[in-house]
Enzyme design. Structure first.
Site, mmCIF file in Angstrom:
data_model
loop_
_atom_site.group_PDB
_atom_site.id
_atom_site.type_symbol
_atom_site.label_atom_id
_atom_site.label_comp_id
_atom_site.label_asym_id
_atom_site.label_seq_id
_atom_site.Cartn_x
_atom_site.Cartn_y
_atom_site.Cartn_z
ATOM 1 N N TYR A 1 0.820 -1.206 0.000
ATOM 2 C CA TYR A 1 0.000 0.000 0.000
ATOM 3 C C TYR A 1 0.862 1.266 0.000
ATOM 4 O O TYR A 1 0.467 2.283 -0.550
ATOM 5 C CB TYR A 1 -0.883 0.044 1.252
ATOM 6 C CG TYR A 1 -2.218 -0.649 1.109
ATOM 7 C CD1 TYR A 1 -2.289 -2.015 0.897
ATOM 8 C CD2 TYR A 1 -3.398 0.074 1.205
ATOM 9 C CE1 TYR A 1 -3.512 -2.647 0.786
ATOM 10 C CE2 TYR A 1 -4.630 -0.555 1.102
ATOM 11 C CZ TYR A 1 -4.672 -1.908 0.887
ATOM 12 O OH TYR A 1 -5.893 -2.523 0.776
ATOM 13 N N LYS B 1 3.186 -15.120 3.178
ATOM 14 C CA LYS B 1 3.473 -15.906 1.973
ATOM 15 C C LYS B 1 4.995 -16.122 1.946
ATOM 16 O O LYS B 1 5.689 -15.769 0.980
ATOM 17 C CB LYS B 1 2.952 -15.144 0.735
ATOM 18 C CG LYS B 1 3.013 -15.925 -0.564
ATOM 19 C CD LYS B 1 2.004 -17.057 -0.674
ATOM 20 C CE LYS B 1 2.224 -17.850 -1.959
ATOM 21 N NZ LYS B 1 1.384 -19.072 -2.041
ATOM 22 N N ASP C 1 -2.706 -18.265 1.068
ATOM 23 C CA ASP C 1 -3.633 -19.013 0.207
ATOM 24 C C ASP C 1 -4.338 -20.100 1.023
ATOM 25 O O ASP C 1 -5.556 -20.288 0.934
ATOM 26 C CB ASP C 1 -2.917 -19.592 -1.027
ATOM 27 C CG ASP C 1 -1.624 -20.317 -0.715
ATOM 28 O OD1 ASP C 1 -1.112 -20.217 0.430
ATOM 29 O OD2 ASP C 1 -1.097 -21.007 -1.614
ATOM 30 N N ASP D 1 -6.553 -6.934 4.122
ATOM 31 C CA ASP D 1 -7.661 -6.318 3.390
ATOM 32 C C ASP D 1 -8.532 -7.410 2.765
ATOM 33 O O ASP D 1 -9.756 -7.414 2.895
ATOM 34 C CB ASP D 1 -7.092 -5.400 2.295
ATOM 35 C CG ASP D 1 -8.178 -4.718 1.486
ATOM 36 O OD1 ASP D 1 -9.163 -4.254 2.090
ATOM 37 O OD2 ASP D 1 -8.055 -4.668 0.248
ATOM 38 N N ASP E 1 -12.505 -8.991 4.146
ATOM 39 C CA ASP E 1 -13.736 -9.039 3.338
ATOM 40 C C ASP E 1 -14.277 -10.465 3.301
ATOM 41 O O ASP E 1 -15.481 -10.699 3.399
ATOM 42 C CB ASP E 1 -13.468 -8.580 1.887
ATOM 43 C CG ASP E 1 -13.744 -7.088 1.684
ATOM 44 O OD1 ASP E 1 -13.502 -6.313 2.623
ATOM 45 O OD2 ASP E 1 -14.187 -6.712 0.581
HETATM 46 C C1 IPM Z 1 -10.574 -1.190 3.654
HETATM 47 C C2 IPM Z 1 -10.732 -0.592 2.271
HETATM 48 C C3 IPM Z 1 -9.556 0.328 1.988
HETATM 49 C C4 IPM Z 1 -8.293 -0.507 2.023
HETATM 50 C C5 IPM Z 1 -9.674 1.142 0.691
HETATM 51 C C6 IPM Z 1 -10.932 1.985 0.660
HETATM 52 C C7 IPM Z 1 -8.480 2.022 0.463
HETATM 53 O O1 IPM Z 1 -10.849 -1.607 1.327
HETATM 54 O O2 IPM Z 1 -10.493 -0.426 4.627
HETATM 55 O O3 IPM Z 1 -10.560 -2.421 3.773
HETATM 56 O O4 IPM Z 1 -7.922 -1.108 1.005
HETATM 57 O O5 IPM Z 1 -7.680 -0.574 3.077
HETATM 58 MG MG MG Z 2 -11.047 -3.543 2.166
#
Ligand code: IPM
Ligand code: MG
Length: 347
Positions: free
Chosen positions: A136, A186, A218, A242, A246
């Site tokens: 990042y 990884k 993975d 990240d 999700d």
């Molecule tokens: C998160 C989001 C952010 C990230 C984006 C909006 C930059 O996906 O907070 O998980 O990638 O960290």
């Molecule tokens: Mg995110």
């Protein structure tokens, strides 16, 4: 105590408004709120997604309640002006390196998960995501190869101090939970990950009461859907965290449920749902505000010294769900405001 309220783009203002109602209902003495623009709305009004006055408010505040940033109108802008830079800039400027993303199954939501209910029911994990480094924040750019092809690059790097401080956060979190820490990397391919693994293993010596394991990312992605109940605390880098958070969110029923805290070394923090600005449903009053309401609870617990108030919010969310409150993402019909009403009624 001052809370900076940065609602941002898309559904941000709608979900933050519900969190504010819940906070107001608790009537916590000396709690003040100040709002500022962030993200695409800030770019449109002031020419920058993180205007100086917004950053100044965030610096001055004891905690930050954040909605979401992201606006398709801004997709063509140069990267440094895109809405996402606001959240990345805040994380970096305030050294919010430790991102706590708890994923716990509310029993009532077991059938909202895409996993079988008996698998989903066992989920009670915490992802500790490093937030200030990795690909990042490494050098990035576009260049031409020797034969004239366009080539994009993003450097992945961690130094040992960065790994050590997030490792300490994660070990302490594991001590406060069930004493299990799984470090995800990884290391079979990446030097960054080899250093990560070495440093996490060194830090483990300070926490003999925590059982440390290592897992390739993975495999971790696969294990999260095969048997998520095996995890207590997961510690991982910015990019893997990240993605895995999700994934974990859907395992507990919806991305509309996951709250997060992004903390510095002194307990100051930014609190936000892990989901984005959802431009497709913005302004329609459909978004699930629970992740933001639960983020407000984390704020009370970690930055504002109000653990009982945090418990009350979390209990109210559980009661609202037990009473059948379901927004569209959870397979129901309640809108944003009605979900807020259900939480307030339970409170
Ligand atoms: C998160 C989001 C952010 C990230 C984006 C909006 C930059 O996906 O907070 O998980 O990638 O960290
Ligand atoms: Mg995110």
């Amino acid at each position: 105590m001052l809370v900076a309220v940065l609602a941002g783009d898309g559904i941000g203002p709608e979900i933050v408004a519900q969190a504010r109602r819940v906070l107001d209902a608790l009537a916590i003495p000396d709690l003040r709120f100040e709002e500022a623009l962030v993200g695409g709305v800030a770019y449109k009004a002031k020419g920058h997604p993180l205007p100086p006055e917004t950053l100044a408010l965030a610096e001055r505040a004891d905690a930050i309640l954040f909605g979401a940033v992201g606006d398709p109108d801004c997709d063509a802008l140069e990267r440094s002006l895109r809405p996402e830079q606001a959240i990345l800039g805040l994380r970096k400027a305030l050294t919010l390196f430790s991102n706590l993303r708890p994923a716990k199954m509310f029993a009532e939501l077991a059938d909202a998960s895409t996993l079988r209910p008996e698998v989903a029911r066992a989920i009670d994990l915490l992802i500790v995501r490093e937030l200030n480094g990795d690909v990042y924040f490494g050098e990035k750019g576009m260049r031409k190869t020797a034969d004239g092809l366009r080539e994009g690059y993003d450097v992945m790097a961690y130094n040992e101090a960065e790994v050590r401080r997030i490792a300490h956060s994660a070990f302490r979190a594991a001590q406060a939970r069930r004493g299990k820490l799984c470090s995800v990397d990884k290391a079979n391919v990446l030097e960054t990950s080899q250093l990560w693994r070495d440093v996490v293993s060194e830090v483990a010596a300070d926490y003999p009461d925590v059982a440390l394991s290592h897992m390739y990312v993975d495999n971790a992605a696969m294990q999260l859907v095969r048997d998520p109940g095996q995890f207590d605390v997961i510690v991982t880098g910015n990019l893997f965290g990240d993605i895995l958070s999700d994934q974990a969110s859907m395992c507990v029923g919806s991305i509309g449920m996951l709250a997060s805290a992004s903390l510095d070394a002194n307990g100051k923090g930014l609190y936000e749902p892990i989901h984005g600005s959802a431009p497709d449903i913005a302004g329609q009053g459909k978004a699930n505000p629970l992740a933001t309401i639960l983020s407000a609870a984390m704020m009370l617990r970690f930055s504002l010294g109000q653990p009982q108030a945090a418990d009350r919010i979390e209990a109210a969310v559980a009661r609202a769900l037990a009473g059948g409150a379901r927004s569209a993402d959870l397979g129901g019909t309640l809108g944003t405001q009605a979900m807020g009403d259900a939480v307030l009624a339970a409170l």
